[in-house]
Design a protein around this motif. Structure first.
Motif: not given
Length: 424
Positions: A298-300, A312-322, A379-394
């Motif tokens: 979603a962040s990407v 439309a891309l922003a809407g898709v992002s928020f849908f995925l975020l939910g 928004l770019y920094l948020a991508v880094a944050g979301f990548a970090w949390q994905a790595v932690v759980i994976l």
């Protein structure tokens, strides 16, 4: 094929689910009405509404841990009923002050603070009560039902509150919210809570430290908490800058912004509706991983709008975020209830709520970075944050779980490492 009683959620849990829907709706309606009343009726500006929002969020930081301690020391049903009654009283007092023309900004903030204290206690105790009302194999379905109620309230509550204030008056909004809280209390009164094993009470500081230590040393709960903390900060970085970014860069009107943000609620509702099926068909650890991974995707997608300015891309992002993270909430709640001893569940639920404290951190970072480098940098920094949390759980053992872990007993309370179920 005939269904046995363990194939469906029991009536006593259904009362809890209905109570949760009423309580969550009351909260969302009141939260939406309060700032509108502050601006339209009391004539306050942005600074004072900011202080009001602080008063309405502070109880989550101040009282989550004490609420968890109470949930482990007394009847959770009684605690929830008392908390919801407290919220009803504060809403009724607000209603009375509006009727008599005596409402002031300090009183609105004070009564809102008291109402949210009730919310905190209810939110901590409810997940702790669920495992005593349903069989272990139905925990996922029960948590999905609880989260569906929360998402429906989240999606519809602000609209109802705003409509009541805008088209009728302020008083009916608080009156309606108070009525819902009273209904929630009445529904709780019909729930039979099984007697829990008596646990020796110690100094409150020791009990709180025990809960913190259990989460900090648990092979599953520690990475879950870290992931959720980072996710909360990163998601609120996006939310903090999206409105000005959408207007300036995506060319959205006020209604367009609202429709785009509504995709977040739509994703949450659909995710909650699909959660039970998803948890039956996929390995348990895979479901846990879906939320953080979907959040990263979603962040990407949102970052792509800096190159392709598409609403439309922003809407898709928020849908995925939910849709993805609601699966995370349901699956990790089930995990938490399974691996936590009953005598610790209130405190562990409270620690989970403390991860919400990352939200103001995210908004604070957005304020600084957005002010210096514009929203795109956030928004770019948020991508880094979301990548970090994905790595932690994976990289955690939680994603290797093939099934929901077996329920543990209170003998595991002092053995957070050795007593945990293995994957597979």
């Amino acid at each position: 094929m005939f269904r046995t009683p363990t194939d469906r959620l029991p009536p006593t849990f259904n009362r809890l689910a209905c109570s949760n829907l009423a309580a969550q709706s009351a909260e969302q309606i009141a939260l939406a009405a309060a700032p509108i009343v502050a601006v339209l009726q009391l004539g306050v500006g942005e600074g004072q509404t900011g202080l009001l929002q602080t008063a309405l969020t502070l109880p989550f930081v101040l009282f989550a841990i004490p609420a968890g301690l109470l949930a482990d020391r007394m009847s959770r049903r009684t605690l929830m009923a008392g908390a919801e009654a407290l919220r009803a009283v504060s809403l009724l007092l607000t209603l009375a002050l509006i009727w008599f023309g005596a409402l002031t900004m300090p009183l609105l903030a004070l009564l809102g603070f008291v109402a949210v204290c009730g919310t905190v206690v209810y939110s901590v105790a409810a997940p702790s009560l669920v495992p005593s009302l349903v069989v272990p194999q139905l925990l996922g379905a029960a948590n999905a039902r609880i989260e569906l109620a929360r998402t429906v309230a989240f999606a519809s509550g602000p609209a109802i509150g705003g409509a009541l204030v805008g088209f009728v008056a302020a008083a009916p909004a608080f009156g309606f919210a108070a009525a819902l809280s009273i209904i929630a209390v009445a529904l709780l009164s019909g729930i039979h809570e099984p007697t829990r094993t008596t646990v020796q009470r110690r100094n409150p500081v020791q009990d709180i430290a025990e809960g913190l230590s259990f989460v900090a040393h648990h092979q599953y709960l520690r990475p879950v908490f870290i992931t959720q903390f980072i996710f909360s900060a990163a998601s609120f970085m996006v939310l903090a800058v999206f409105v000005p970014y959408a207007v300036r860069h995506l060319g959205l009107s006020a209604s367009g912004v609202g429709m785009t943000l509504a995709m977040y609620g739509a994703g949450m509702v659909i995710g909650a509706l699909l959660a039970t099926r998803v948890m039956k068909r996929l390995p348990f650890g895979t479901v846990i991983a879906l939320g953080p991974v979907t959040g990263f995707v979603a962040s990407v997608v949102m970052a792509l709008t800096t190159w392709i300015p598409s609403p439309a891309l922003a809407g898709v992002s928020f849908f995925l975020l939910g849709v993805g993270p609601i699966l995370w909430v349901i699956s990790t709640a089930t995990l938490r209830q399974s691996v936590t001893p009953p005598s610790l569940l209130g405190r562990v639920s409270a620690i989970n709520i403390l991860s919400y404290g990352a939200r103001p951190i995210g908004t604070g970072i957005a304020a600084v970075i957005g002010g210096l480098y514009h929203a795109e940098a956030c928004l770019y920094l948020a991508v880094a944050g979301f990548a970090w949390q994905a790595v932690v759980i994976l990289t955690s053992p939680a994603v290797a779980l093939e099934r929901q872990p077996d329920m543990v007993g209170d003998t595991a309370a002092t053995l957070p490492r050795a007593s945990q179920p293995t994957a597979g």
